[in-house]
Design an enzyme around this catalytic site. Sequence first.
Site, PDB file in Angstrom:
ATOM      1  CD  GLU A  31      -2.651   1.390  -0.046  1.00 55.78           C
ATOM      2  OE1 GLU A  31      -3.292   0.421  -0.434  1.00 55.78           O
ATOM      3  OE2 GLU A  31      -2.390   2.610  -0.582  1.00 55.78           O
TER       4      GLU A  31
ATOM      5  CE  LYS B 165       4.938   0.866   1.780  1.00 57.50           C
ATOM      6  NZ  LYS B 165       4.219   2.253   1.478  1.00 57.50           N
TER       7      LYS B 165
ATOM      8  CB  CYS C 146       5.823   3.746   7.202  1.00 58.25           C
ATOM      9  SG  CYS C 146       4.334   2.785   7.808  1.00 58.25           S
TER      10      CYS C 146
HETATM   11  P1  NAD Z   1      -2.295  -0.252  12.521  1.00 54.52           P
HETATM   12  O1  NAD Z   1      -1.240  -0.292  13.914  1.00 54.52           O
HETATM   13  O2  NAD Z   1      -2.701   0.884  12.492  1.00 54.52           O
HETATM   14  O3  NAD Z   1      -3.241  -1.264  12.277  1.00 54.52           O
HETATM   15  C1  NAD Z   1      -2.730  -2.820  12.310  1.00 54.52           C
HETATM   16  C2  NAD Z   1      -3.802  -3.498  13.033  1.00 54.52           C
HETATM   17  O4  NAD Z   1      -3.836  -4.865  12.938  1.00 54.52           O
HETATM   18  C3  NAD Z   1      -4.197  -2.995  14.558  1.00 54.52           C
HETATM   19  O5  NAD Z   1      -5.491  -2.628  14.550  1.00 54.52           O
HETATM   20  C4  NAD Z   1      -4.153  -4.723  15.250  1.00 54.52           C
HETATM   21  O6  NAD Z   1      -4.771  -4.673  16.340  1.00 54.52           O
HETATM   22  C5  NAD Z   1      -4.306  -5.243  14.069  1.00 54.52           C
HETATM   23  N1  NAD Z   1      -3.614  -6.742  14.428  1.00 54.52           N
HETATM   24  C6  NAD Z   1      -2.262  -7.092  14.533  1.00 54.52           C
HETATM   25  N2  NAD Z   1      -2.201  -8.282  14.506  1.00 54.52           N
HETATM   26  C7  NAD Z   1      -3.461  -9.046  14.351  1.00 54.52           C
HETATM   27  C8  NAD Z   1      -4.003 -10.281  14.336  1.00 54.52           C
HETATM   28  N3  NAD Z   1      -3.160 -11.388  14.418  1.00 54.52           N
HETATM   29  N4  NAD Z   1      -5.248 -10.419  14.252  1.00 54.52           N
HETATM   30  C9  NAD Z   1      -5.961  -9.243  13.903  1.00 54.52           C
HETATM   31  N5  NAD Z   1      -5.524  -8.019  14.018  1.00 54.52           N
HETATM   32  C10 NAD Z   1      -4.410  -8.100  14.086  1.00 54.52           C
HETATM   33  O7  NAD Z   1      -1.043  -0.270  11.367  1.00 54.52           O
HETATM   34  P2  NAD Z   1      -1.150   0.380   9.952  1.00 54.52           P
HETATM   35  O8  NAD Z   1      -0.553   2.044  10.035  1.00 54.52           O
HETATM   36  O9  NAD Z   1      -2.538   0.141   9.462  1.00 54.52           O
HETATM   37  O10 NAD Z   1      -0.209  -0.364   9.226  1.00 54.52           O
HETATM   38  C11 NAD Z   1      -0.458  -1.630   8.924  1.00 54.52           C
HETATM   39  C12 NAD Z   1       0.703  -2.094   7.835  1.00 54.52           C
HETATM   40  O11 NAD Z   1       0.447  -1.273   6.500  1.00 54.52           O
HETATM   41  C13 NAD Z   1       2.241  -2.165   8.250  1.00 54.52           C
HETATM   42  O12 NAD Z   1       2.941  -3.058   7.513  1.00 54.52           O
HETATM   43  C14 NAD Z   1       2.614  -0.699   7.513  1.00 54.52           C
HETATM   44  O13 NAD Z   1       4.105  -0.540   7.456  1.00 54.52           O
HETATM   45  C15 NAD Z   1       1.915  -0.665   6.141  1.00 54.52           C
HETATM   46  N6  NAD Z   1       1.494   0.715   5.879  1.00 54.52           N
HETATM   47  C16 NAD Z   1       1.163   1.728   6.535  1.00 54.52           C
HETATM   48  C17 NAD Z   1       0.760   2.985   6.054  1.00 54.52           C
HETATM   49  C18 NAD Z   1       0.176   4.072   6.810  1.00 54.52           C
HETATM   50  O14 NAD Z   1      -0.044   5.044   6.290  1.00 54.52           O
HETATM   51  N7  NAD Z   1      -0.193   3.792   8.199  1.00 54.52           N
HETATM   52  C19 NAD Z   1       0.758   3.112   4.742  1.00 54.52           C
HETATM   53  C20 NAD Z   1       1.260   1.919   3.843  1.00 54.52           C
HETATM   54  C21 NAD Z   1       1.758   0.679   4.312  1.00 54.52           C
HETATM   55  C1  UGA Z   2       4.740   7.796   3.843  1.00 56.53           C
HETATM   56  C2  UGA Z   2       4.508   7.344   2.148  1.00 56.53           C
HETATM   57  O1  UGA Z   2       4.325   8.735   1.534  1.00 56.53           O
HETATM   58  C3  UGA Z   2       3.373   6.566   1.860  1.00 56.53           C
HETATM   59  O2  UGA Z   2       3.575   6.617   0.275  1.00 56.53           O
HETATM   60  C4  UGA Z   2       3.461   5.369   2.235  1.00 56.53           C
HETATM   61  O3  UGA Z   2       2.640   4.440   1.977  1.00 56.53           O
HETATM   62  C5  UGA Z   2       3.398   5.440   3.669  1.00 56.53           C
HETATM   63  O4  UGA Z   2       4.576   6.376   4.423  1.00 56.53           O
HETATM   64  C6  UGA Z   2       3.751   4.304   4.706  1.00 56.53           C
HETATM   65  O5  UGA Z   2       4.157   3.204   4.130  1.00 56.53           O
HETATM   66  O6  UGA Z   2       3.181   4.116   5.850  1.00 56.53           O
HETATM   67  P1  UGA Z   2       2.879   9.047   5.568  1.00 56.53           P
HETATM   68  O7  UGA Z   2       4.124   8.635   6.362  1.00 56.53           O
HETATM   69  O8  UGA Z   2       1.512   8.605   5.867  1.00 56.53           O
HETATM   70  O9  UGA Z   2       3.188   8.403   4.003  1.00 56.53           O
HETATM   71  O10 UGA Z   2       3.209  10.511   5.431  1.00 56.53           O
HETATM   72  P2  UGA Z   2       4.190  11.357   4.294  1.00 56.53           P
HETATM   73  O11 UGA Z   2       3.353  12.569   3.622  1.00 56.53           O
HETATM   74  O12 UGA Z   2       5.044  10.581   3.651  1.00 56.53           O
HETATM   75  O13 UGA Z   2       4.830  12.112   5.480  1.00 56.53           O
HETATM   76  C7  UGA Z   2       5.966  11.627   6.387  1.00 56.53           C
HETATM   77  C8  UGA Z   2       6.634  12.330   7.176  1.00 56.53           C
HETATM   78  O14 UGA Z   2       7.422  13.195   6.391  1.00 56.53           O
HETATM   79  C9  UGA Z   2       5.924  13.406   7.851  1.00 56.53           C
HETATM   80  O15 UGA Z   2       6.033  13.828   9.061  1.00 56.53           O
HETATM   81  C10 UGA Z   2       5.814  14.699   6.996  1.00 56.53           C
HETATM   82  O16 UGA Z   2       5.652  15.790   7.620  1.00 56.53           O
HETATM   83  C11 UGA Z   2       7.282  14.637   6.495  1.00 56.53           C
HETATM   84  N1  UGA Z   2       7.555  15.337   5.326  1.00 56.53           N
HETATM   85  C12 UGA Z   2       7.010  15.071   4.200  1.00 56.53           C
HETATM   86  C13 UGA Z   2       8.716  16.359   5.388  1.00 56.53           C
HETATM   87  O17 UGA Z   2       9.164  16.591   6.376  1.00 56.53           O
HETATM   88  N2  UGA Z   2       8.930  17.177   4.268  1.00 56.53           N
HETATM   89  C14 UGA Z   2       8.039  16.754   3.134  1.00 56.53           C
HETATM   90  O18 UGA Z   2       8.628  17.441   2.145  1.00 56.53           O
HETATM   91  C15 UGA Z   2       7.225  15.857   3.003  1.00 56.53           C
END
Ligand code: NAD
Ligand code: UGA
Length: 459
Positions: free
Chosen positions: A169, A228, A284
């Site tokens: 994602e 990713k 992340c």
């Molecule tokens: P999160 O902590 O918000 O959500 C994860 C959820 O999974 C929690 O609610 C937890 O209770 C649940 N969980 C964990 N183990 C479980 C199990 N065995 N059965 C059922 N539920 C379970 O995490 P997130 O921010 O959504 O991130 C999830 C993944 O996606 C991570 O690998 C992260 O790196 C990736 N990712 C996150 C973002 C983002 O913007 N947060 C963007 C892209 C990718």
């Molecule tokens: C980031 C990536 O942008 C997503 O593509 C990815 O899916 C995600 O991580 C993930 O894997 O979790 P996110 O962390 O939600 O998304 O937000 P960003 O907009 O990337 O910002 C990350 C951090 O960088 C923030 O603290 C933001 O303020 C900072 N940032 C961003 C800067 O300091 N300068 C910039 O120019 C841009």
Amino acid sequence: MVIKNKKMKVKSICCIGAGYVGGPTMAVIALKCPEIKVTVVDHNQKKIDLWNDSDLSKIPVFEPGLAEIIEKTRNKNLFFSVNIDQAIEDSEMIFMAVNTPTKTSGLGAGMASDLKYVEKCAKNIRDAASSKKIVIEKSTLPVRTAEKIKEILNQNSKGIDFEVLSNPEFLAEGTAINDLYKSDRVIIGGDNSKSGKEATTLLKNIYKKWIPEEKILTLNIWSAELSKLASNAMLAQRISSINSLSFLCEKTGANINEVSKAIGMDHRIGNKFLNPSPGFGGSCFQKDILNLVYLFKYYGLDDIAEYWHQVVKMNNYQRLRIANKIKDFISEKKLEKKVIILGWAFKKDTNDSRESSSIYVSFELLKMGYEIYVYDPKVNNTRILNDLKQLKQDLNNSEVNIDKNIKVLNTLKSAFKHEYPIVILTEWDEFKEINYLNTKLKIFDFRNIINREKTIFSL
Ligand code: NAD
Ligand code: UGA
């Protein structure tokens, strides 16, 4: 339900993990594919109750546009439940969107991703399924994790076939819904076998409902996993690069905003992700780079590991610089050790504060004996205090008194009643209103959102 060797049709999908990824991605799939039943499951009952709350302001993820989608789809074709086994059994496709934090103990502690939640999911799917399933990695995972997942799934005594796909994602918090509607690309990694290709096509058909086909890339599964990690590392690298240059601007009289603009106008470089800041936060970037560092080390590529590690080290250095800037000003002016922090979320338009620079900068100040007032429009009191208590515990610190020295403010207006220096750490739009206030506030602007003439220090 689908019988082995018959062509699979996707009528029901489920997603394990109702967090920042699982909630919004499944809501968008439910909206765009009304013919598919989408169930989001989680073992956290409280979280699921909030997703089901009739008061939409209580859903656990704040994202612009999300509540409206939940309102349209919930209990029609989108469901939130703790009944994980049932959802697995009822679905043809199962997404795993569980957390993959940095390991805190054992081999690779402090660097490698902790895969215990993903492995638990795989075991759960293996044990609850009684027919073929397509299992999709949505979580961000080290390259070659699919091998481990297949190994777990294949340990079933029921002779079930599982197909594993990688579909990382790329949404960013605060813009998740827009990112999901208009993804730059969707990546699907799968095996080159007949059933691998079939599974890839089934997943592609879902995305094709709203994503132009040319933006859906089908790759080998290892490339998908690595793309990713690499994308996040490259994005974070840009931020550390621009932040590193902000140090030189301070010494030389160059202006980082101007430098950033000048660099970004080169179309080969582009103008995104060149905003100087108090350091990147979020759950992340740091964990994914550390994971990459670990992978390089694992393959004996220590010098390259160090190259990427510097991106994180630079980020920590920026946070320390900020705390020291405030300290130097306060001691030079002989002011009380009190400041107001504006912004706790790691960026605007989210209630997420994981790894926010506000936590690290505040903790540095607390260690120096400061009293801190905090205001954030979306992060609540409990979360602010818990973030600091967690860091205190992680650092094994016994001196800092968080409850005594942190006061959470409920309104922005109340911040201006005090005369203490104001430190802007998140770029919330409402903080820009300070531009129009006729006051003598002492402002440190670490997001460069206030006119420079009105601040004591901007990056
Ligand atoms: P999160 O902590 O918000 O959500 C994860 C959820 O999974 C929690 O609610 C937890 O209770 C649940 N969980 C964990 N183990 C479980 C199990 N065995 N059965 C059922 N539920 C379970 O995490 P997130 O921010 O959504 O991130 C999830 C993944 O996606 C991570 O690998 C992260 O790196 C990736 N990712 C996150 C973002 C983002 O913007 N947060 C963007 C892209 C990718
Ligand atoms: C980031 C990536 O942008 C997503 O593509 C990815 O899916 C995600 O991580 C993930 O894997 O979790 P996110 O962390 O939600 O998304 O937000 P960003 O907009 O990337 O910002 C990350 C951090 O960088 C923030 O603290 C933001 O303020 C900072 N940032 C961003 C800067 O300091 N300068 C910039 O120019 C841009």
